[in-house]
Write a protein that holds these residues in place. Structure first.
Motif, mmCIF file in Angstrom:
data_model
loop_
_atom_site.group_PDB
_atom_site.id
_atom_site.type_symbol
_atom_site.label_atom_id
_atom_site.label_comp_id
_atom_site.label_asym_id
_atom_site.label_seq_id
_atom_site.Cartn_x
_atom_site.Cartn_y
_atom_site.Cartn_z
ATOM 1 N N ALA A 152 0.828 -1.205 0.000
ATOM 2 C CA ALA A 152 0.000 0.000 0.000
ATOM 3 C C ALA A 152 0.863 1.255 0.000
ATOM 4 N N ALA A 153 1.945 1.235 0.766
ATOM 5 C CA ALA A 153 2.827 2.403 0.838
ATOM 6 C C ALA A 153 3.521 2.658 -0.489
ATOM 7 N N VAL A 154 4.084 1.616 -1.094
ATOM 8 C CA VAL A 154 4.780 1.789 -2.374
ATOM 9 C C VAL A 154 3.803 2.253 -3.452
ATOM 10 N N SER A 155 2.602 1.711 -3.448
ATOM 11 C CA SER A 155 1.594 2.149 -4.417
ATOM 12 C C SER A 155 1.249 3.617 -4.214
ATOM 13 N N ALA A 156 1.114 4.031 -2.945
ATOM 14 C CA ALA A 156 0.757 5.414 -2.641
ATOM 15 C C ALA A 156 1.862 6.392 -3.023
ATOM 16 N N LEU A 157 3.099 5.941 -3.021
ATOM 17 C CA LEU A 157 4.202 6.825 -3.395
ATOM 18 C C LEU A 157 4.055 7.327 -4.829
ATOM 19 N N GLY A 198 25.888 9.954 6.146
ATOM 20 C CA GLY A 198 25.221 10.223 4.879
ATOM 21 C C GLY A 198 24.035 9.305 4.646
ATOM 22 N N TYR A 199 24.181 8.039 5.049
ATOM 23 C CA TYR A 199 23.069 7.096 4.878
ATOM 24 C C TYR A 199 21.883 7.491 5.746
ATOM 25 N N LEU A 200 22.158 7.942 6.961
ATOM 26 C CA LEU A 200 21.067 8.412 7.814
ATOM 27 C C LEU A 200 20.348 9.600 7.190
ATOM 28 N N ARG A 201 21.083 10.495 6.543
ATOM 29 C CA ARG A 201 20.429 11.607 5.848
ATOM 30 C C ARG A 201 19.519 11.094 4.735
ATOM 31 N N GLU A 202 19.991 10.077 4.013
ATOM 32 C CA GLU A 202 19.174 9.504 2.942
ATOM 33 C C GLU A 202 17.931 8.823 3.505
ATOM 34 N N LEU A 203 18.068 8.145 4.641
ATOM 35 C CA LEU A 203 16.908 7.502 5.260
ATOM 36 C C LEU A 203 15.898 8.544 5.748
ATOM 37 N N ARG A 204 16.390 9.653 6.292
ATOM 38 C CA ARG A 204 15.480 10.722 6.720
ATOM 39 C C ARG A 204 14.734 11.309 5.525
ATOM 40 N N SER A 205 15.452 11.509 4.419
ATOM 41 C CA SER A 205 14.809 12.021 3.208
ATOM 42 C C SER A 205 13.752 11.048 2.709
ATOM 43 N N ALA A 206 14.071 9.753 2.731
ATOM 44 C CA ALA A 206 13.108 8.737 2.304
ATOM 45 C C ALA A 206 11.889 8.735 3.227
ATOM 46 N N ALA A 207 12.129 8.862 4.525
ATOM 47 C CA ALA A 207 11.014 8.870 5.481
ATOM 48 C C ALA A 207 10.100 10.066 5.263
ATOM 49 N N ARG A 208 10.683 11.215 4.940
ATOM 50 C CA ARG A 208 9.858 12.405 4.667
ATOM 51 C C ARG A 208 8.978 12.180 3.432
ATOM 52 N N LEU A 209 9.560 11.563 2.405
ATOM 53 C CA LEU A 209 8.786 11.281 1.201
ATOM 54 C C LEU A 209 7.642 10.323 1.515
ATOM 55 N N ARG A 242 6.149 9.858 4.449
ATOM 56 C CA ARG A 242 5.136 10.532 5.265
ATOM 57 C C ARG A 242 4.286 11.488 4.438
ATOM 58 N N SER A 243 4.887 12.097 3.414
ATOM 59 C CA SER A 243 4.144 13.061 2.602
ATOM 60 C C SER A 243 3.180 12.389 1.633
ATOM 61 N N PRO A 302 1.059 8.574 4.222
ATOM 62 C CA PRO A 302 1.032 8.800 5.675
ATOM 63 C C PRO A 302 0.448 7.648 6.460
ATOM 64 N N SER A 303 -0.319 6.784 5.801
ATOM 65 C CA SER A 303 -0.926 5.664 6.515
ATOM 66 C C SER A 303 -0.011 4.449 6.597
ATOM 67 N N ALA A 304 1.207 4.550 6.037
ATOM 68 C CA ALA A 304 2.148 3.420 6.109
ATOM 69 C C ALA A 304 2.350 3.027 7.566
ATOM 70 N N ALA A 305 2.253 1.740 7.856
ATOM 71 C CA ALA A 305 2.308 1.267 9.240
ATOM 72 C C ALA A 305 3.625 1.626 9.910
ATOM 73 N N ARG A 306 4.722 1.439 9.157
ATOM 74 C CA ARG A 306 6.041 1.782 9.683
ATOM 75 C C ARG A 306 6.889 2.249 8.516
ATOM 76 N N SER A 307 7.856 3.082 8.796
ATOM 77 C CA SER A 307 8.728 3.547 7.715
ATOM 78 C C SER A 307 9.984 2.707 7.602
ATOM 79 N N GLY A 308 10.223 1.781 8.521
ATOM 80 C CA GLY A 308 11.260 0.811 8.255
ATOM 81 C C GLY A 308 12.473 0.795 9.140
ATOM 82 N N THR A 309 12.333 0.886 10.440
ATOM 83 C CA THR A 309 13.511 0.852 11.298
ATOM 84 C C THR A 309 13.247 0.025 12.549
ATOM 85 N N ARG A 310 12.858 -1.204 12.365
ATOM 86 C CA ARG A 310 12.645 -2.083 13.505
ATOM 87 C C ARG A 310 13.904 -2.138 14.368
#
Length: 323
Positions: free
Chosen positions: A43-48, A270-281, A283-284, A287-295
């Motif tokens: 659902a998240a990938v489709s919504a992107l 640098g990878y953390l910056r990329e993960l933050r950028s991905a998380a912002r995308l 969420r925008s 937004p209903s994605a259950a988790r953004s991926g950091t278990r």
């Protein structure tokens, strides 16, 4: 058009999106086919709504390849995921008529320059595999395989399909998270591939730079792009990188050796910056994605945590609290 494929569940969504975004920067015409291992991530990938990131339902793959469901009964979740490694590219070659070649990627890679030199090196070959390139001090790790499944290319020709179909049969038969009789998960089977027609072992040192091999190369971060023994860094493999608490990250380097602070900050910061950028995308647009991926798989006691932070074994990133 270059075709890549990968798979991931909700816990790796931010990493997969970061991988995709790095390809957008360095590979102008491509499609990344994403096998979604749970409904939330589909659902998240489709919504992107990203044209070059195409979701594939696990149920659709299993319906097309029913032998997977039989294999699923006798292995753990991660072992079943390993079993999917050859099934996904084979499924795509069978169902997407214009694919001339398909390249499987692990979802925890990040590209720093064009992957074209890999395809140039493959030339007229049909299959490309990448060695771990362990240094002498880590040769005992070869028990897990000489080659790394992080990047595997199959051309849609008779030689490429023969290797891929053989790998698929082998993984259906045995694909377990242990070293046994020269086998390990989906990866140990690659050890015999160099003897097969059409298989080429990629020699470029900037391909699959990783925690287990960085220490044997001259890495120049001042170059654009950074270089590895004078050649462009194409991608780094962030294997075992994980959250261990809010804003706390373990690079997963303990088993391999100490990394220079500057290199560690450049790569993992640098990878953390990329993960933050991905998380912002995410969420925008989803937004209903259950988790953004950091278990978070492991927590340390306070004394251990403080000691690991002092030694650089845990990265503190207040900006990454929302990951």
């Amino acid at each position: 058009m270059i075709h890549f494929c990968t798979y991931f569940d909700s816990n790796y969504l931010t990493r997969a999106v970061a991988l995709h975004q790095s390809l957008v920067r360095h590979c102008p015409q491509f499609t990344l086919w994403a096998l979604c291992l749970d409904d939330d991530v589909h659902a998240a990938v489709s919504a992107l709504g990203l044209e070059s990131l195409q979701p594939v339902r696990l149920a659709d793959l299993e319906q097309a390849d029913p032998a997977l469901l039989e294999a699923k009964q006798d292995r753990s979740t991660v072992e079943y995921y390993f079993t999917l490694s050859p099934a996904l590219p084979l499924h795509l070659l069978d169902r997407v008529p214009d694919i001339e070649s398909i390249t499987y990627l692990d979802s925890d890679l990040l590209f720093y320059s064009s992957p074209q030199p890999i395809f140039d090196e493959l030339g007229a070959g049909s299959v490309a595999i990448v060695p771990h390139r362990y240094p002498p001090s880590l040769q005992e790790l070869s028990i897990w395989g000489t080659y790394n499944v992080a990047w595997v290319t199959f051309r849609n020709d008779s030689a490429g399909r023969a290797v891929l179909e053989r790998w698929h049969r082998q993984c259906l038969d045995w694909c377990f998270d242990r070293a046994e009789d020269g086998k390990f998960a989906d990866q140990g089977y690659l050890d015999s591939w160099p003897a097969l027609p059409g298989v080429h072992v990629i020699e470029h040192p900037g391909v699959d730079l990783a925690p287990w091999n960085f220490m044997q190369y001259r890495i120049d971060l001042k170059a654009t792009p950074p270089t590895v023994d004078g050649l462009p860094l194409i991608f780094y493999h962030f294997q075992a990188f994980k959250a261990v608490g809010p804003g706390l990250w373990d690079p997963g380097l303990d088993a391999y050796g100490e990394m220079d602070k500057g290199l560690r900050a450049w790569l993992y910061g640098g990878y953390l910056r990329e993960l933050r950028s991905a998380a912002r995308l995410i969420r925008s647009r989803a937004p209903s994605a259950a988790r953004s991926g950091t278990r978070r798989r492991r927590r340390y006691g306070l004394r251990t945590l403080a000691r690991r932070i002092r030694r650089g074994q845990v990265i503190v990133s207040v900006k990454s609290l929302r990951l």
